[in-house]
Design a protein around this motif. Sequence first.
Motif, mmCIF file in Angstrom:
data_model
loop_
_atom_site.group_PDB
_atom_site.id
_atom_site.type_symbol
_atom_site.label_atom_id
_atom_site.label_comp_id
_atom_site.label_asym_id
_atom_site.label_seq_id
_atom_site.Cartn_x
_atom_site.Cartn_y
_atom_site.Cartn_z
ATOM 1 N N GLY A 20 -3.309 14.006 14.055
ATOM 2 C CA GLY A 20 -2.789 14.251 12.714
ATOM 3 C C GLY A 20 -2.668 12.989 11.885
ATOM 4 O O GLY A 20 -2.920 13.003 10.676
ATOM 5 N N GLN A 24 -4.799 12.866 8.418
ATOM 6 C CA GLN A 24 -4.077 12.910 7.147
ATOM 7 C C GLN A 24 -4.766 12.108 6.053
ATOM 8 O O GLN A 24 -4.488 12.291 4.874
ATOM 9 C CB GLN A 24 -2.656 12.402 7.328
ATOM 10 C CG GLN A 24 -2.561 10.908 7.533
ATOM 11 C CD GLN A 24 -1.138 10.447 7.673
ATOM 12 O OE1 GLN A 24 -0.218 11.203 7.404
ATOM 13 N NE2 GLN A 24 -0.953 9.218 8.076
ATOM 14 N N HIS A 25 -5.666 11.214 6.438
ATOM 15 C CA HIS A 25 -6.408 10.457 5.435
ATOM 16 C C HIS A 25 -7.333 11.372 4.643
ATOM 17 O O HIS A 25 -7.554 11.163 3.457
ATOM 18 C CB HIS A 25 -7.214 9.353 6.127
ATOM 19 C CG HIS A 25 -8.013 8.516 5.193
ATOM 20 N ND1 HIS A 25 -7.439 7.524 4.429
ATOM 21 C CD2 HIS A 25 -9.335 8.513 4.885
ATOM 22 C CE1 HIS A 25 -8.372 6.943 3.698
ATOM 23 N NE2 HIS A 25 -9.532 7.531 3.960
ATOM 24 N N LYS A 28 -5.047 16.930 2.989
ATOM 25 C CA LYS A 28 -3.708 16.997 2.389
ATOM 26 C C LYS A 28 -3.255 18.445 2.395
ATOM 27 O O LYS A 28 -3.941 19.326 1.877
ATOM 28 C CB LYS A 28 -3.717 16.476 0.947
ATOM 29 C CG LYS A 28 -4.056 15.019 0.820
ATOM 30 C CD LYS A 28 -2.939 14.160 1.308
ATOM 31 C CE LYS A 28 -3.283 12.704 1.080
ATOM 32 N NZ LYS A 28 -2.417 11.811 1.769
ATOM 33 N N ASN A 37 -0.912 7.094 0.987
ATOM 34 C CA ASN A 37 -1.241 6.811 2.374
ATOM 35 C C ASN A 37 -0.328 5.772 3.011
ATOM 36 O O ASN A 37 -0.750 5.038 3.890
ATOM 37 C CB ASN A 37 -2.703 6.357 2.497
ATOM 38 C CG ASN A 37 -3.654 7.503 2.304
ATOM 39 O OD1 ASN A 37 -3.288 8.651 2.475
ATOM 40 N ND2 ASN A 37 -4.871 7.205 1.944
ATOM 41 N N GLU A 42 4.961 9.120 2.322
ATOM 42 C CA GLU A 42 4.829 10.367 3.071
ATOM 43 C C GLU A 42 6.185 10.918 3.472
ATOM 44 O O GLU A 42 6.423 12.117 3.408
ATOM 45 C CB GLU A 42 3.957 10.133 4.301
ATOM 46 C CG GLU A 42 2.522 9.831 3.956
ATOM 47 C CD GLU A 42 1.744 9.279 5.117
ATOM 48 O OE1 GLU A 42 2.354 8.964 6.156
ATOM 49 O OE2 GLU A 42 0.523 9.162 4.991
ATOM 50 N N ASP A 122 -2.948 3.769 6.193
ATOM 51 C CA ASP A 122 -2.994 4.784 7.240
ATOM 52 C C ASP A 122 -3.999 4.394 8.324
ATOM 53 O O ASP A 122 -4.628 3.340 8.257
ATOM 54 C CB ASP A 122 -3.283 6.164 6.655
ATOM 55 C CG ASP A 122 -4.665 6.284 6.051
ATOM 56 O OD1 ASP A 122 -5.510 5.415 6.309
ATOM 57 O OD2 ASP A 122 -4.905 7.265 5.322
#
Length: 130
Positions: A20, A24-25, A28, A37, A42, A122
């Motif tokens: 994850g 997540q990069h 979304k 990022n 976040e 990230d």
Amino acid sequence: RFKRASEIKHGRVAMLASVGLVAQHYIKLPGFERARNNFESEFATIFTVPALYIFSVFVFTLFFLELSLWSQDDNREPGDFGDPLNFGMYDTETRNREINNGRFAMFATVGILAAQVYTGKDGIEQLGLP
């Protein structure tokens, strides 16, 4: 017995978390579009509407599943929740691989999070990938 079950469960969570943190990069989730990022952005996005509602439903669903469907049966080995998809892969070698991969994933997750807090990038940006 309790420690082995905890190690397996934490390893499984860490394997999902490490995937994850990399995904997540590119992905979304709805309600979390405002998150940039970096870790602070976040984390702060969780407490904004509509992400707060989505996150709350997610957490309460996890609580329910942990206390009902995913509870450890005392008559089985730690981490044995059956073979619901009938893969037939529940043997000693596969269990040892899962434990070792879970241990590595715990370190990988901590490493990605620590680097993300320190650099503000990230997991993908840390590698210099687009």
